[in-house]
Structures are given as C-alpha cells and as structure tokens.
Design an enzyme around this catalytic site. Structure first.
Site, short mmCIF file in Angstrom:
data_model
loop_
_atom_site.label_atom_id
_atom_site.label_comp_id
_atom_site.label_asym_id
_atom_site.label_seq_id
_atom_site.Cartn_x
_atom_site.Cartn_y
_atom_site.Cartn_z
N ASP A 121 18.06 -4.86 0.12
CA ASP A 121 17.26 -6.05 0.45
C ASP A 121 17.62 -6.60 1.82
O ASP A 121 16.80 -7.24 2.47
CB ASP A 121 17.51 -7.15 -0.59
CG ASP A 121 16.87 -6.81 -1.93
OD1 ASP A 121 15.93 -6.01 -1.94
OD2 ASP A 121 17.33 -7.34 -2.96
N ASN A 146 2.62 -15.55 -1.98
CA ASN A 146 2.22 -15.94 -3.33
C ASN A 146 0.81 -15.44 -3.62
O ASN A 146 0.21 -14.72 -2.82
CB ASN A 146 2.33 -17.47 -3.47
CG ASN A 146 1.48 -18.19 -2.43
OD1 ASN A 146 0.53 -17.62 -1.88
ND2 ASN A 146 1.80 -19.44 -2.16
N GLU A 152 -24.29 24.67 5.96
CA GLU A 152 -24.34 23.25 5.60
C GLU A 152 -25.60 22.57 6.14
O GLU A 152 -25.70 21.35 6.14
CB GLU A 152 -23.07 22.52 6.08
CG GLU A 152 -21.81 22.88 5.28
CD GLU A 152 -20.62 21.97 5.56
OE1 GLU A 152 -20.69 21.13 6.48
OE2 GLU A 152 -19.60 22.11 4.85
N GLU A 199 9.71 -0.17 -8.24
CA GLU A 199 9.90 -0.53 -6.82
C GLU A 199 11.34 -0.17 -6.41
O GLU A 199 11.54 0.50 -5.40
CB GLU A 199 9.67 -2.04 -6.67
CG GLU A 199 9.83 -2.55 -5.25
CD GLU A 199 9.85 -4.08 -5.20
OE1 GLU A 199 9.90 -4.72 -6.29
OE2 GLU A 199 9.83 -4.63 -4.09
N HIS A 200 12.32 -0.64 -7.18
CA HIS A 200 13.73 -0.32 -6.93
C HIS A 200 14.25 0.52 -8.08
O HIS A 200 14.01 0.18 -9.25
CB HIS A 200 14.58 -1.59 -6.85
CG HIS A 200 14.12 -2.58 -5.82
ND1 HIS A 200 13.34 -3.67 -6.14
CD2 HIS A 200 14.33 -2.64 -4.49
CE1 HIS A 200 13.09 -4.37 -5.04
NE2 HIS A 200 13.67 -3.77 -4.01
N HIS A 224 -24.94 21.13 14.91
CA HIS A 224 -23.52 21.51 14.95
C HIS A 224 -23.39 22.97 15.40
O HIS A 224 -22.52 23.31 16.19
CB HIS A 224 -22.88 21.36 13.56
CG HIS A 224 -22.55 19.95 13.19
ND1 HIS A 224 -23.50 18.99 12.99
CD2 HIS A 224 -21.35 19.34 12.98
CE1 HIS A 224 -22.91 17.84 12.66
NE2 HIS A 224 -21.60 18.03 12.66
N TYR A 245 3.35 -12.01 8.09
CA TYR A 245 3.35 -13.25 7.34
C TYR A 245 4.71 -13.42 6.66
O TYR A 245 5.16 -12.54 5.95
CB TYR A 245 2.24 -13.28 6.29
CG TYR A 245 2.24 -14.63 5.60
CD1 TYR A 245 1.66 -15.72 6.23
CD2 TYR A 245 2.87 -14.81 4.39
CE1 TYR A 245 1.70 -16.98 5.65
CE2 TYR A 245 2.92 -16.08 3.80
CZ TYR A 245 2.34 -17.14 4.44
OH TYR A 245 2.39 -18.39 3.87
#
Lengths: 415, 415
Positions: free
Chosen positions: A342, A195, A396, A308-309, A401, A110
C-alpha cells in the site's frame, strides 16, 4: 463463495448528468457553485497557487517527509522497470513492423480528501505518469471550507512534479477534467479512487471519450495460509484491509483449521483498540474463513475469487507463484504484509477489485501510455505480401483495398 | 477540423436492455428466438460442429487458403515479439518486486457477417489470444437463414486454434457471451468490430463486469504527403478507407497543393469502377484535403486529429517517427499501403478510431493478458521499509495498516 458484499446500487445517474451538464455549460462558475454547496468552500480560486504548494512542505513533519521520499524512491525504481522497448521485426522479407510507446499527453489524478488524506495515492499515480512522460498531469482533491488541502498531499504532489492542483472534489472534479473550464484543463484519462459519486462520475466521463484507470469496486484481501502461518500476522493483515471500508471483504483460505481459529482469536484481540473498529467490524461481518483439504484447492478458489490483494502465508511461497492466475498484487511469505504494498515496497496500490483481476491489470506505467504500431514496407516487401493482400481483400469484397496494392505492383512492373 | 462525421445517435439502450434481460433469463431459448427473428435461422443448433468447421476448409479456394496462411504467419511473428518478460527489481535491500503476465482465461471474439465476411479479423484477434495463452477462446458470428457461416471465417478460426464457434450475431451474441447460456460459455472480455447494435451491446456488457477491447467509432485514415508523394497511390489509399462505410473519414494533409489537386483527380478516376462506389462517395463528402505550410504543421495537425491509420507519403518518413504522438497504426513511405496493415504486414488492424488514439492502444497480445504484481520482503527488508510504512499509515489515519508492520517488527526484535 466468490460473491462480494452487495452495495445498494444507488442510482446516481440523474445527479451526475445534472452536474456534468452544468459544468460543461458554465465552467468555473458551476465549479465554484458546487465547491460551495458540497465542500463549503466559498472561493475565490479553484487552483492552488505555487506559493501554497511550496508552503505545505514546511507543515509536513520531517519524519513523514522522509517516509514519503523513501516510498517514492522504491515506487520509482519498480515502475521504471516497466518501461519496455519493443524490437523491430521483419515479418516477411522487406516488411518491418514495430511498436513504440507514447505518453498519454494530458491526464488527471483524483485524490479523495475526507477522513484520510491519501497522499500515498499521489505517489502511486504521479510517479508512473512522470516515468511515462505525460506532458500535463493535473490533480483534483477536495478542500475544506477554508480552501485548505492536507499538506502531505501537496508535498507528495510537488515531490513527483505535479504543479497544477485544483480544489475540486466529487462529481464536479471529474466533470471539470472531462470538459475543461476556464481554470481546469481537459484531460483524456482520469485516474484515482473515490466514493460512489466519484465512481459514477468516472463511468459517465467515458461517455464523453475520456478513458479511466479501472472499474470501481470495494477493496479486498485473500490470505492463503498453511500451518507455517502466523495467526497474529494474518489477523493484522485482515484488519488492515477491513478498516478500509464497511464494504471491504477479507477472506482467509487455509488447510489448517487451527490457524483459522487462532486467527479469529487474534482478530478479536487486535480489533479492540482500532480507531476504525466499527468499520472493520462491519467488513468482517461480510467476510469468510474457509478451510480446504489442500493448498491446490486453496489456490483454485483464490483464482476463482480473483482477489485484489493475495497474501501467501505458506512455506515456500515461490513454489506457488506459477499457479496464480488472477490477482491484483501478491505478497509472498510471512514478512510481506499488505500494507507494504500500500505504501512503500514499490508496487502500485491501484489494483483491480471486485473480481476484476480476471480481466484487468492494476495501474502501471502502461496505464499512462498508448502503443503505436509502425510498418515500413519496401518495394520487394510489397511484392512479397502484395498478392496475398489482393486475394484476401477481394474475398472480403473490399476492392479498393485490393486496388491500393494492385496500383503499386503495376508501378513496380513498369519500374 | 478534427471533428468526425456525426452519427445520428440512435438510442438503442432500450432494445439492448430488453435482449440482455431476455438472454440472461432464458439462455438458449432466447438466443434461438433472436436468431430466427434477426437472421432468419430456425435452429436447431447454436454451435457449429467440428465436422462443419473441418468441411469448410474444402470450400475455401487454395489461393485464399495460402493467402490466409501467409498473413497468419506474419501476424504471429509480429505479435510474438510483444510478449514481455519483466525483471525482478530489488527496490530496497530485501524487498524484491516484479510483474508477471497471465492470460485472460475466457475471451469472446465477435466477427461481423453481413456483406463482407471479415475472416481477417479472426486472425487479428485469434492469433494474439493464442500467443497470450487464453485457455478458452470462443467466436460468435451471424449465420444466414440456413445456418451457414462464410467458410473462410471457419477456416481462419480453425487455423488459429479456435474450436468453439457459435451462430450468433448482433446484440444477442454479446449478451450470450456476457451471461453464458446452456450452449455458450461466459467470457470476461469481448473483442471485435460491429455495427451500432453490437457496439451498444458491448458498452452494455461492461455494466456486467465484462471488459471490451476498445470503444467504438467509424474507421479513418490520414495521409501526410509532401511533393515526393504519388497522387495515384494516395488516392487508392483514401478510397480503400472510404469504402469501409459512409461514416468513414479520409483526410489528406499536404505541403503541396499540386499533390492535393492530382490526388483529387486520381480519386475521380479510380472511384468509377468500385463496387462500393456509393459508400465511398458518401465518406468522401465528409472528408478533408488540407494544405499546410510545413511538414511540422502537418504532423501537429495529425497529432491533434489522432488518426486510426496514418500514412507518411513523405521522403525520409523515418525522420518523422519521433514526432508522432497519437495514431493507431503508421505506414511509412510510398510502398506501405494501409491495406497491407489490414491484412498481412503483421500489425493488428483492431485500432483506436474517432480520436481514441489519444488515450487507447490498438489490440495486441497485451489486450489478452493482465499483469500481476508480486513482492517478496525478507525480515531485513521489512526492517528497511517498515518504519516508513508505520509513519505513512498513521498519517493517513489507517492504524490497522500500521499495526500489520508493528506486530512483525516486534516479533523480529524478539527473534
């Protein structure tokens, strides 16, 4: 002090649910309805034709074409280094285990339209998808009322090998990729910024089994500076983050009060002529300058904030790399400005925001693959580990199994 | 044919929201209230003491201790091979980029109690957490009304270095790890299987910024068999999956109708004495045997189904590895039974279910780290890529981004 600006949590759930239901039910018909309603585009075609894509390149100035090619080449070089081959491991004699990566087959990107056409994000998502080997990569981006999409977006998409591009924005774009329609193929993972509508839609998409790149949050930068820093550079970096959006946050943590004061002055100088000055001023209002008594404490704060940065405007930045625990992308030294990451250094700019650098990674080739485990066990391998499996499965209470081993070990005894 | 059994989607959202709100508000007080209400445990202590953990080992039979140690050793050997060192890449002259992994600092493991004490899952989550280097690993598991937890769970936890274990089950355990309380530390990522309550709570935890290992779904196995397969082995493998839960699904895809028929007979034989026969019968009722005309088509179907476990009961299974696009964990040949991967081959058993193998990986060391990007740009490096950044930033209308480069390039001119 690690708190981010609070965004008024608008409840978009009803709107998102409505559009998702409608797109699931009516496909293209609903998509065209929303394109008209939200983008003013009155059809007829959701998909951008190959001719239109080819023509776009001619509208992109040569200088911009060259810049995009240079950025793409650096991004490709760095992301190619992320491709990992795992070794085969003999965990016990006759028991060989390994992992292999496989591309996620169908992914959707997107790309927001609006005021800034983010063709750089086309590179940041399209290139790792190509390196991973995703067989279907589609792109959705909103168009204007004439159906036009910024030519730089189309040029960048073509450059990275994306051939299917749809005039779709907002919630309906995410819904289209989630359910598919007559025109739009279904994808199983959706990438890209957006957004609040797009982010709410991406979260909704996960209810239908679609994976997403990262949880959403506003962008941010944290600069750690000692007295070797250049206040004008710091100011420029803080402003380049602040202009992203009024909910962006910029933080300066320094051991030198004079650096903080000079940076503030430089910001006031540099901000005057910025076209996005109003946005930057709002972001700065929710931002912080912090003076600490030692670089150790600056890094401790940064790890808690998990930016973030992260820009290291300190002498000998390499010395501090090992101390960084949580950050999205790190910029070492006075010449590594954030805008390099960037666009063109080669690292990815799709990064964890809002403190998510504590528990998420940014986008990489990894984001476009899944890893499959393999194991090949020989007869003697099963004789090695079989008895342990029997004991554990019984403990178990999973007797079937256990039986799967027992029946094989018996067959080997009779061999 | 790729449809999974439909689980009646009970809406637990109100219950989950209530418990989350209460735990956030009242911490330990709420946790102790729910422990009494749901587990019958009347306090006083949520945390299991070191003495209790140490004592547990003495209650675990030697044979089971040895089996757990063998499994742990294989799991550790395989997962250690997942640790990746990335190279430094010079994307352009003077522009060096690289990635480094950092452990997610605080993680929480949820281990279900109930009918089967899943100590194997303690190994599968605790060992990669230890290899990743997570500094805080806590474990929540429900206790009985006397506050006891299965000693094998405590033994396995101690073996992998987990020291903080809480008597907490269900929704309240997930809420406790999300918000923290007086006793329980906050974590930023939650791992582990659970019932529908736990899974609904894990999804809710993501609303508060906590990451989770994988989306939830019932367990499943798909077996691809040709005429070289051993029907008794296939039957045992299908049953070992079917006994997990009545919503498990088992699928046999074969080119040989006789194999399908013999497998069905073998299932009817083997199921008779299973303690969990009723569960297995329900799971089998929603399962499928499919006869295909070629192995190519069997693999095409399997990729579309995207099974959690995929068993290749075919001659020359290695030949087909490259054809596998979507699966969680793959077992090659007649001696690689699925229960080997559940316990002791070394691969992880926390895997994508319900078709999520198309867009998710199983748990690995990767699940316990995040990757940080670094870039160090020299003066000449910025001169190399700076002009391209300026052009791109301007084209995206981000002038402050451009300025961060321009101001540096000017400083270099005056240098």
């Amino acid at each position: 002090m690690c708190q981010r600006p609070q965004i008024p949590a608008q409840d978009l759930d009803l709107l998102v649910s409505d559009i998702f239901r409608s797109v699931k039910l009516s496909g293209d018909e609903a998509l065209l309805k929303y394109a008209k309603l939200f983008d003013g585009y009155n059809g007829p075609s959701l998909e951008i034709s190959q001719d239109e894509i080819d023509a776009a390149a001619q509208q992109v100035p040569d200088a911009l074409q060259d810049a995009i090619r240079l950025a793409a080449s650096n991004i490709e070089r760095f992301h190619s280094s992320q491709v990992v081959e795992f070794p085969k491991v003999e965990t016990a004699k006759g028991v060989v285990c390994w992992q292999e990566s496989r591309a996620i087959e169908s992914v959707g990107l997107y790309i927001p339209g609006g005021s800034a056409p983010l063709f750089s994000t086309v590179l940041m998502l399209g290139i790792p998808a190509k390196i991973a080997g995703c067989s279907q990569v589609i792109l959705c981006t909103p168009c204007d009322k004439n159906g036009f999409v910024d030519p730089a977006i189309l040029f960048a998409a073509k450059l990275v090998g994306i051939t299917r591009i749809f005039r779709l924005g907002g919630i309906q774009a995410i819904a289209a990729m989630t359910f598919g329609s007559q025109s739009v193929p279904t994808v199983v993972k959706i990438f890209g910024p957006g957004n609040q509508y797009v982010n709410a839609a991406k979260k909704k998409a996960t209810d239908f089994g679609v994976a997403i790149d990262l949880p959403a949050g506003p962008s941010e930068v944290l600069v750690i500076a000692d007295s070797s820093a250049v206040p004008e550079f710091i100011a420029a970096d803080l402003l380049s983050q602040a202009e992203h959006g009024s909910d962006s946050q910029v933080v300066l943590v320094t051991t030198d009060r004079a650096v903080a004061e000079k940076t503030l002055k430089a910001i006031n100088n540099q901000i005057r002529d910025l076209p996005r000055r109003e946005i930057a001023e709002k972001a700065l209002a929710a931002s912080r300058f912090i003076v600490m008594d030692s670089l150790e404490n600056c890094f401790a704060f940064s790890n808690e904030y998990a930016p973030e940065h992260l820009i290291l405007s300190v002498s000998e930045p390499q010395k501090w790399v090992g101390k960084i625990v949580s950050a999205g992308s790190v910029f070492l030294g006075n010449w590594s400005c954030e805008s390099a990451g960037d666009y063109a250094s080669g690292t990815n700019h799709t990064l964890p925001t809002a403190g998510f650098a504590k528990n998420y990674s940014g986008v990489s080739v990894d984001s476009f693959v899944k890893k499959i485990s393999f194991q090949q066990i020989s007869k003697s391998g099963l004789q090695q580990i079989g008895p342990a499996i029997e004991v554990m499965a019984e403990a178990e209470s999973l007797i079937a199994h256990k039986n799967a081993v027992t029946i094989r070990l018996k067959a080997l005894q009779n061999d």
